[in-house]
Design a protein around this motif. Sequence first.
Motif, PDB file in Angstrom:
ATOM      1  N   VAL A 166       0.839  -1.196   0.000  1.00 31.83           N
ATOM      2  CA  VAL A 166       0.000   0.000   0.000  1.00 31.83           C
ATOM      3  C   VAL A 166       0.876   1.249   0.000  1.00 31.83           C
ATOM      4  N   ALA A 167       1.911   1.249   0.836  1.00 33.00           N
ATOM      5  CA  ALA A 167       2.796   2.411   0.929  1.00 33.00           C
ATOM      6  C   ALA A 167       3.480   2.686  -0.406  1.00 33.00           C
ATOM      7  N   GLY A 168       3.914   1.626  -1.104  1.00 29.63           N
ATOM      8  CA  GLY A 168       4.535   1.811  -2.412  1.00 29.63           C
ATOM      9  C   GLY A 168       3.572   2.415  -3.418  1.00 29.63           C
ATOM     10  N   CYS A 169       2.340   1.918  -3.413  1.00 33.35           N
ATOM     11  CA  CYS A 169       1.333   2.450  -4.340  1.00 33.35           C
ATOM     12  C   CYS A 169       1.042   3.922  -4.041  1.00 33.35           C
ATOM     13  N   SER A 190      -7.895 -15.087   4.044  1.00 31.65           N
ATOM     14  CA  SER A 190      -7.113 -15.783   3.005  1.00 31.65           C
ATOM     15  C   SER A 190      -7.207 -15.074   1.663  1.00 31.65           C
ATOM     16  N   ALA A 191      -8.230 -14.239   1.495  1.00 29.79           N
ATOM     17  CA  ALA A 191      -8.415 -13.477   0.250  1.00 29.79           C
ATOM     18  C   ALA A 191      -8.055 -12.004   0.438  1.00 29.79           C
ATOM     19  N   ARG A 192      -7.279 -11.685   1.482  1.00 30.98           N
ATOM     20  CA  ARG A 192      -6.941 -10.292   1.729  1.00 30.98           C
ATOM     21  C   ARG A 192      -6.183  -9.724   0.534  1.00 30.98           C
ATOM     22  N   ARG A 193      -6.571  -8.544   0.084  1.00 30.07           N
ATOM     23  CA  ARG A 193      -6.033  -7.989  -1.153  1.00 30.07           C
ATOM     24  C   ARG A 193      -6.104  -6.468  -1.114  1.00 30.07           C
ATOM     25  N   VAL A 194      -5.482  -5.869  -2.108  1.00 30.81           N
ATOM     26  CA  VAL A 194      -5.495  -4.426  -2.291  1.00 30.81           C
ATOM     27  C   VAL A 194      -6.353  -4.105  -3.509  1.00 30.81           C
ATOM     28  N   VAL A 218       8.096  -1.912  -5.103  1.00 30.89           N
ATOM     29  CA  VAL A 218       9.015  -0.933  -4.525  1.00 30.89           C
ATOM     30  C   VAL A 218       8.732  -0.767  -3.032  1.00 30.89           C
ATOM     31  N   GLY A 219       7.468  -0.722  -2.671  1.00 34.10           N
ATOM     32  CA  GLY A 219       7.110  -0.615  -1.258  1.00 34.10           C
ATOM     33  C   GLY A 219       7.584  -1.807  -0.444  1.00 34.10           C
TER      34      GLY A 219
END
Length: 444
Positions: free
Chosen positions: A283-286, A336-340, A364-365
């Motif tokens: 998340v931080a990289g995005c 189990s399906a945790r996603r961004v 990169v993050g």
Amino acid sequence: MKDWLRKHPEVRTIRVAAADLNGQARGKRIPARFAENVVKNGTRFPFSVLNLDIWGEDIDDSPLVFEQGDQDGVLKPTERGFMPMPWLEAPTALLPIWMFRENGQPYDGDPRHALRAVVERYKARGLTPVCAMELEFFLIDDSGKTMQVPASPRSGKRRKAAETLSIRALDAFDTFFTDLYDACEAMDIPADTTTSETGLGQFEMNLMHCDDPLRAADDAWLFKMLVKGLARRHGFAASFMAKPYAEYSGSGLHTHFSVIDKNGDNIFDSGGPKGTAALRQAVAGCLHAMHDSTLIFAPHQNSYDRLVPGKHAPTAIAWGYENRTAAIRIPAGSPSARRVEHRVAGGDVNPYLMLATILGAALVGIEDEMEPPSPITGNAYALDLPQIPANWAEAINAFESSTIMPRILSPDLIHNLVLTKRQELHYLAELSPEEQVELYLDTV
């Protein structure tokens, strides 16, 4: 690949096509009896063809044209192979291709190779991204002076209002969507749920998750081509332009992704709702790359008409759990399906560049072990938050001067895209709003 043609003797011509920087299909028509030569030896056209502007014109200052003698690249079939083109009247096959140099090295200016390079960096760490996309588009009657929703083939009526999650709106175009699902099946595009959306004649179709990002981007690119072509067969237009109607919300292309390790485990899964350190790093990289990469997510003049507060498109650089006002949303559901979910891109993007940028920024993050700011709660539009570029020129400048984008995309591709967008910015200024809509309606 040759077996596919043998099983489909009705196919008399093929199209070979690659995606240029704008996501436009560039290629050739070839009689089917010469297809074996293309499969074996590939085909050729200039490197500059993958770097044309939205009108299909050369870029004036491009080093690929006169400076290098407008040299040819070698285009070879992708692993996708042949597939039917159900939107054409005559039985025809499409063969997706991508570009290489004479010595066999991938051409860095090819958007599909840009994504391949990012995926290979994941593989080097023993990781595999799993991606899914949600594509919004409009069905439009553009036969008159003013665009409007097409008349329903069932009732002959036009529903001149947004019909969010309306079964009636879906049923009004049942024949089109039935044909669309059949065509997706024939092309092996994993089309899942369709809903009606908040715009006039707007719909969304979800493509199932896939553990091959190249294939996921292929699916999105092919789906856009299919929807636009099939709609014309049904007597109206389909458009993925970001904002065809000023008074209604625009079309997005939301991307969901997780990352699995060598054991097949989701590295974002902490066993609970918050996710792991790796999720926060991604998340931080995005977020870190978001300002500089906005040009990828909003590549056209019309794109910025969509990115306005309060119109279901993110404008603030922020993330949150189960919060659709944020640019990055972490959906609820099984750990189990945790996603961004990355929500910035419009429907008018090049799917290869979009996915390369999202996954590249996330990597990169992870590589730098970045830590994001605190997740927001409530309405992102009402909070004092850093903002994405407000207009096309600002986005081009941010992309060109970025220090993080060269960690994601090749310097040559960055340079070529900047030249392309500066040329388009110059010539779009000469067009009226109506002419701009006419340009984007069928192209993007």
